[in-house]
Write an enzyme that holds these catalytic residues in place. Structure first.
Site, PDB file in Angstrom:
ATOM      1  N   ILE A   1       0.837  -1.212   0.000  1.00 52.71           N
ATOM      2  CA  ILE A   1       0.000   0.000   0.000  1.00 52.71           C
ATOM      3  C   ILE A   1       0.866   1.254   0.000  1.00 52.71           C
ATOM      4  O   ILE A   1       0.401   2.347   0.317  1.00 52.71           O
ATOM      5  CB  ILE A   1      -0.973   0.005   1.193  1.00 52.71           C
ATOM      6  CG1 ILE A   1      -0.213  -0.015   2.530  1.00 52.71           C
ATOM      7  CG2 ILE A   1      -1.911  -1.179   1.131  1.00 52.71           C
ATOM      8  CD1 ILE A   1      -1.125   0.169   3.746  1.00 52.71           C
TER       9      ILE A   1
ATOM     10  N   THR B   1       4.039   0.807   1.383  1.00 53.30           N
ATOM     11  CA  THR B   1       4.945   0.476   2.472  1.00 53.30           C
ATOM     12  C   THR B   1       6.333   0.086   1.987  1.00 53.30           C
ATOM     13  O   THR B   1       7.301   0.208   2.723  1.00 53.30           O
ATOM     14  CB  THR B   1       4.365  -0.720   3.233  1.00 53.30           C
ATOM     15  OG1 THR B   1       3.929  -1.681   2.262  1.00 53.30           O
ATOM     16  CG2 THR B   1       3.183  -0.301   4.062  1.00 53.30           C
TER      17      THR B   1
ATOM     18  N   GLY C   1       3.108  -6.428   8.444  1.00 50.97           N
ATOM     19  CA  GLY C   1       3.436  -6.882   7.105  1.00 50.97           C
ATOM     20  C   GLY C   1       4.896  -7.246   6.911  1.00 50.97           C
ATOM     21  O   GLY C   1       5.213  -8.329   6.403  1.00 50.97           O
TER      22      GLY C   1
ATOM     23  N   ARG D   1      15.480  -5.347  12.796  1.00 50.72           N
ATOM     24  CA  ARG D   1      16.273  -5.121  11.582  1.00 50.72           C
ATOM     25  C   ARG D   1      15.473  -4.275  10.603  1.00 50.72           C
ATOM     26  O   ARG D   1      14.301  -4.564  10.339  1.00 50.72           O
ATOM     27  CB  ARG D   1      16.633  -6.466  10.962  1.00 50.72           C
ATOM     28  CG  ARG D   1      17.320  -6.343   9.613  1.00 50.72           C
ATOM     29  CD  ARG D   1      17.812  -7.706   9.148  1.00 50.72           C
ATOM     30  NE  ARG D   1      19.064  -8.051   9.805  1.00 50.72           N
ATOM     31  CZ  ARG D   1      19.464  -9.305  10.057  1.00 50.72           C
ATOM     32  NH1 ARG D   1      18.698 -10.319   9.716  1.00 50.72           N
ATOM     33  NH2 ARG D   1      20.604  -9.531  10.636  1.00 50.72           N
TER      34      ARG D   1
ATOM     35  N   PRO E   1      16.350   0.718   4.588  1.00 51.83           N
ATOM     36  CA  PRO E   1      16.291   1.996   5.299  1.00 51.83           C
ATOM     37  C   PRO E   1      15.635   3.106   4.497  1.00 51.83           C
ATOM     38  O   PRO E   1      15.121   4.066   5.084  1.00 51.83           O
ATOM     39  CB  PRO E   1      17.761   2.327   5.581  1.00 51.83           C
ATOM     40  CG  PRO E   1      18.585   1.302   4.936  1.00 51.83           C
ATOM     41  CD  PRO E   1      17.713   0.198   4.412  1.00 51.83           C
TER      42      PRO E   1
ATOM     43  N   GLN F   1       8.247   5.474   5.298  1.00 49.17           N
ATOM     44  CA  GLN F   1       7.066   5.181   6.114  1.00 49.17           C
ATOM     45  C   GLN F   1       7.043   6.065   7.350  1.00 49.17           C
ATOM     46  O   GLN F   1       5.996   6.552   7.765  1.00 49.17           O
ATOM     47  CB  GLN F   1       7.083   3.719   6.555  1.00 49.17           C
ATOM     48  CG  GLN F   1       6.675   2.747   5.490  1.00 49.17           C
ATOM     49  CD  GLN F   1       6.236   1.439   6.121  1.00 49.17           C
ATOM     50  OE1 GLN F   1       5.173   1.349   6.705  1.00 49.17           O
ATOM     51  NE2 GLN F   1       7.083   0.442   6.031  1.00 49.17           N
TER      52      GLN F   1
ATOM     53  N   VAL G   1       7.633  -0.462  11.083  1.00 57.96           N
ATOM     54  CA  VAL G   1       7.772   0.933  11.508  1.00 57.96           C
ATOM     55  C   VAL G   1       6.622   1.835  11.062  1.00 57.96           C
ATOM     56  O   VAL G   1       6.541   2.980  11.482  1.00 57.96           O
ATOM     57  CB  VAL G   1       9.087   1.551  10.982  1.00 57.96           C
ATOM     58  CG1 VAL G   1      10.284   0.859  11.588  1.00 57.96           C
ATOM     59  CG2 VAL G   1       9.146   1.525   9.456  1.00 57.96           C
ATOM     60  N   GLY G   2       5.745   1.306  10.216  1.00 52.61           N
ATOM     61  CA  GLY G   2       4.756   2.161   9.559  1.00 52.61           C
ATOM     62  C   GLY G   2       3.795   2.844  10.511  1.00 52.61           C
ATOM     63  O   GLY G   2       3.308   3.933  10.232  1.00 52.61           O
ATOM     64  N   GLU G   3       3.523   2.210  11.619  1.00 50.15           N
ATOM     65  CA  GLU G   3       2.617   2.822  12.595  1.00 50.15           C
ATOM     66  C   GLU G   3       3.390   3.468  13.733  1.00 50.15           C
ATOM     67  O   GLU G   3       2.988   4.494  14.278  1.00 50.15           O
ATOM     68  CB  GLU G   3       1.627   1.770  13.092  1.00 50.15           C
ATOM     69  CG  GLU G   3       0.783   1.240  11.933  1.00 50.15           C
ATOM     70  CD  GLU G   3      -0.336   0.307  12.348  1.00 50.15           C
ATOM     71  OE1 GLU G   3      -0.278  -0.256  13.452  1.00 50.15           O
ATOM     72  OE2 GLU G   3      -1.263   0.132  11.555  1.00 50.15           O
TER      73      GLU G   3
END
Lengths: 215, 732
Positions: B467, B469, B510, B615, B619, B625, B690-692
């Site tokens: 999406i 990400t 995910g 990990r 990066p 994100q 890390v997206g949230e």
């Protein structure tokens, strides 16, 4: 390039001219609709021929007068790189370049563009042959989901041309002197292009690289 | 493959491809407009007609009658879908409101009809001719007035440890404050869209869905048809943020409309419709009480959360982060839910944590001030390496303190004036704010297929989605690392419902789950290749496009010379690791703002996020994100609010002009630092997500910076001029 050129056909003229268009129905008060609904509703949409150039190729179309330039591109020519995010000029995803000037293609009717030269994201570059702005977006990760991206890129290309032409903006210190390239200028000028993924910081770096300055 | 014990050394640890900031593999398609999103798939099926949705004009009540006569006569109209001809409509497990109203209306802009016509213009014009008579019922639309009647849900029990009441009452330093967060809209740039086509009793959908497995579970239930008759394709998704998790109204409406029209139907929700038609993040009212000792140690922490939704629907559980965040012996967390008749609330990026930390992390700032301590110091004093609610449950990794230290150094926190309103540059008051970030590092069983062809190309197939990400890229990197090949020799195919089932793009799961699935599939591919070539187990490696064994170097493609090798594996995450370890991702957000001394205009000048999230597989995409989440956090702090018409029960500002998300001019250059970390307890690739995490705490850091700049505390998001202007310091 004349950035402030008036369009040849105004939107008002087209709407009035296409009076049988059912789009008008929505503008008519309910009482008026009640009086004469069937003739309006049952009428065949008015079609007009229009010819313009898209990415160097002449396109001759016969379109419903209500068809926006955006839908002409996406639905009729099937150039779907130009995106529909809001269909009402609030998000910039549909930005294309018409005769050198960036516009929201959702806010203009296709039949108003007789003879115009239209550049979409597909016309800037293709996979394997990227426009410098496309390459900079790739390098700086100036996108995530990719949906606003074609609009951002077309807008950025058009925006740099405006800066070069000396068109002032809200943040230009002295309009008489004209704008200088700065982050404040590019951020201001790109603010009609929304990116909900929030890639702004990276997009600004991409733009700065293409403009030849550090962000 | 089962995942029950911490991952040992494995090929991912080589980090030749994984961990590198590769450009997105699908990037060239996105920057040239060649990536096909749901509505754009002209070539998948011929004769696509256009559907236009008519939304209900009441929030609650009943449809008395629908007059379709005029609409039917309009040019180009093929068919009109209403509840009358839809057939029975069931309910899925994720969204509770029906995609189609009739006779009952459950929320404003719930679909009443879909007009199908030959062109979009004809469909829209005819939709405007549909006449609906309603019997409007009174509804409850205001959380603050419904709060008193809110009740406990069985699914959200109270969490009490120790004796909160006594510990709070006797604490030397007490904070007791109420914070409110508004309803928010996902506002993905791509409106919900689906092309639906029936082939006999089989249904094909080209749609935009974050978790295909859930959509494949829910849509057949809604349509009352067998799952194995449905296929969905969702390779590109123009943003989701939780707003497209499962099959939403667009898919059901397109399928039903295609059935009544007898032809394929393409349909997109208009921007003005989708805000009330689909889902949003529900508002909350949160009371936070913290009792502390003079040294800053928390003795008691209470977090009470009130929210609302349709009956049985999602609960915005703002207390989710509270049990894990700070130490403290006496704890209380409760959630009460009111029944509201607003559009349905659902998950939006970091549900629970995002609104919860908007409150908790202002409260920590207030506590620091009461104690006369630095806000970072208060957080460090209350850091813990074990689950605060269970001393026998250590964190797998917890580098919150490291995040705060590194961020403090990098951001120049020492330049922050301890006294609010003390730093001024010309007309601008300058302030800095900090907030912690925490987000559950969860996983869900996921599968992938790996193919090797004679050219040495490895193709990965999974129903995982991207999406925005970076899933395409990190899964390609994972496969390349596992097979000892370059990214150019990997093809990743996502988003088809007949691919092996993955978690999808939800809940920051995910990256860890799907990369683990690719690890499992590639492990099996390596084993299969070794067996087929009769290589000795234990002496086979995959390096630089070759199979290396006993001094032999065999080109990888040779293994498939006799035919493509296809394997599939599922990575099953057992309960062992979460049971043994508290698994969370941590971070710290730093924000500097300037507030105009006269006008109160707020400018965010600098932002830094420091993240410790296992990990980092890539990066570049991980950083994106995080900056994107930081941007959403600025919106949450300063402008995002769905305004409710409490008379008629709908969100008034249902477009991108009225619902103000951050734009270019609002966002400064953003910095992100990832702390070195691997977490072998999460997944074989040792990654978290890390997206949230990037969103959690941001709004509070902005709020705290505004307080530091002005001395004005606003506890009611978003922090708009009208809430603080009259309290600004007098202009000298």
């Amino acid at each position: 390039m004349d950035i402030f050129r008036e369009p040849k056909v105004s939107r008002r003229a087209v709407i009035v001219g296409g009076a049988s268009s059912a789009a008008v129905t929505a503008l008519v008060p309910a009482s008026a609709q009640d009086a004469k609904p069937s003739t309006l509703a049952a009428s065949v949409p008015e079609m007009l021929k229009v010819s313009f150039t898209v990415n160097g190729k002449v396109r001759e179309l016969e379109l419903d007068t209500r068809t926006t330039l955006l839908d002409a591109l996406r639905e009729h020519i099937q150039l779907t790189g130009t995106k529909k995010g809001c269909d009402q000029g609030q998000c910039g995803a549909c930005t294309v370049i018409v005769d050198g000037r960036r516009i929201n293609s959702c806010l203009t009717l296709a039949v108003m563009h007789e003879g115009d030269k239209i550049t979409t994201i597909e016309g800037l570059g293709a996979v394997g042959d990227l426009h410098p702005m496309q390459a900079a977006f790739l390098k700086h990760d100036g996108y995530q989901c990719g949906y606003c991206t074609p609009g951002q890129i077309c807008s950025a290309v058009g925006m740099l041309a405006e800066l070069k032409a000396g068109v002032p903006s809200h943040v230009t210190a002295d309009p008489a002197v004209g704008p200088k390239f700065s982050n404040a200028e590019t951020r201001e000028r790109m603010s009609g292009n929304i990116c909900r993924c929030g890639a702004y910081s990276n997009i600004q770096e991409a733009i700065a690289e293409v403009a030849g300055v550090r962000s | 493959m089962k995942f029950q014990t911490p991952a040992g050394k494995n090929p991912i640890d080589r980090m030749k491809v994984v961990g590198k900031p590769h450009d997105r593999v699908e990037g060239p398609l996105k920057v040239t407009g060649a990536a096909p999103y749901a509505y754009e798939r002209h070539s998948v099926i011929a004769n696509q007609a256009y559907g236009e949705v008519v939304g209900a004009a009441i929030a609650k009540g009943r449809i008395i009658s629908i007059d379709l006569a005029e609409a039917r006569r309009a040019a180009g109209v093929i068919a009109i879908l209403t509840a009358e001809n839809a057939g029975g409509i069931g309910r899925g497990d994720f969204i509770f409101a029906s995609p189609l109203a009739g006779p009952l209306v459950e929320h404003y802009h719930q679909a009443v009809a879909v007009v199908v016509a030959e062109s979009l213009e004809q469909a829209r014009a005819a939709a405007a001719l549909v006449r609906v008579d309603y019997d409007r019922a009174d509804g409850v639309y205001d959380l603050s007035s419904a709060k008193a009647g809110a009740t406990k849900r069985a699914s959200v029990p109270d969490a009490a440890i120790g004796d909160f009441a006594t510990a709070f009452a006797t604490a030397p330093v007490k904070l007791d404050a109420v914070y409110t967060t508004p309803d928010q809209s996902h506002m993905a740039m791509e409106p919900h869209a689906t092309i639906a086509a029936w082939d006999g009793d089989r249904l094909n959908l080209w749609t935009s869905v974050q978790a295909l497995d859930w959509a494949m579970r829910d849509l057949p239930k809604i349509l009352k048809m067998p799952r194995d008759k449905v296929h969905m394709s969702s390779p590109y998704i123009g943003g989701g943020f939780g707003g497209k998790i499962s099959s939403m109204s667009d898919a059901a409406l397109a399928a039903l409309a295609a059935r009544v029209a007898g032809c394929p139907v393409k349909l997109a929700l208009t921007r003005t419709l989708l805000v009330n038609n689909t889902v949003h993040r529900p508002a909350t009212i949160q009371r936070v009480r913290i009792g502390a000792a003079r040294d800053g140690k928390i003795l008691a922490i209470g977090h009470e959360n009130w929210t609302g939704n349709l009956p049985d629907a999602f609960v915005e559980q703002s207390t989710v982060p509270t049990p894990s965040l700070y130490a403290g012996a006496n704890r209380l967390a409760t959630t009460r839910v009111a029944v509201l008749d607003l559009p349905e609330g659902s998950s939006m990026r970091a549900p629970g944590e995002a609104p919860g930390m908007m409150a908790i992390e202002i409260a920590m700032d207030e506590l620091a001030e009461l104690l006369g301590m630095d806000p970072i110091q208060v957080r460090l004093v209350n850091d813990t390496q074990v689950d605060p609610s269970d001393p026998n449950h250590p964190f797998s990794t917890r580098q919150l303190a490291e995040c705060l230290h590194v961020g403090s150094e990098r951001f120049g926190w020492s330049k922050r004036a301890a006294k609010p309103g003390a730093r001024r540059e010309g007309q601008w008051l300058i302030g800095m704010g900090v907030a912690s970030a925490i987000r559950g590092a969860r996983t869900r069983t996921s599968a992938a297929r790996a193919r090797l062809d004679a050219k040495g190309i490895v193709t990965i197939e999974t129903d995982m989605t991207d999406i925005g990400t970076g899933a395409y890229t990190i899964l390609a990197q994972t496969a390349a690392e596992m097979m000892g090949i370059g990214l150019d020799d990997v093809v990743v195919k996502l988003g088809e419902s007949d691919y092996p089932v993955s978690v999808g793009s939800i809940g920051q799961r995910g990256a860890a789950s799907a990369s683990g699935a690719v690890f499992a599939a590639c492990t099996k591919l390596r084993q299969t290749i070794a067996q087929q070539l009769s290589l000795p187990e234990g002496d086979v490696d995959f390096v630089d496009g070759h199979i290396v064994s006993g001094g032999r170097r065999i080109p990888l493609g040779k293994a498939a010379a006799a035919g493509e090798i296809v394997v599939e594996d599922v990575l099953e995450f057992g309960p062992e690791m979460p049971k043994k370890y508290a698994q969370q991702a941590f971070g710290a957000h730093f924000v500097e703002v300037a507030v105009h001394a006269s006008t109160g205009e707020i400018r965010v000048r600098r932002m830094l996020a420091v993240c410790a999230a296992g990990r980092i597989l890539n990066p570049k995409t991980a950083r994106s994100q995080v900056i994107g989440a930081m941007t959403m956090g600025v919106g949450a702090a300063l402008s995002e609010e769905l305004a409710i018409d409490t008379r008629f029960g709908y969100f008034v500002n249902h477009d991108l002009a009225g619902y103000e998300v951050a734009v270019h001019a609002d966002i400064p250059h953003q910095e992100v630092i990832f702390i070195d970390e691997v977490d072998p307890t999460i997944t074989p690739t040792k990654a978290k997500g890390v997206g949230e995490l990037g969103l959690v705490g941001v709004a509070a850091a902005v709020a705290n910076a505004i307080y530091n700049a002005t001395g004005v505390r606003v506890r009611d998001y978003p922090i708009r001029l009208d809430k603080f202007m009259d309290r600004l310091p007098a202009v000298a």
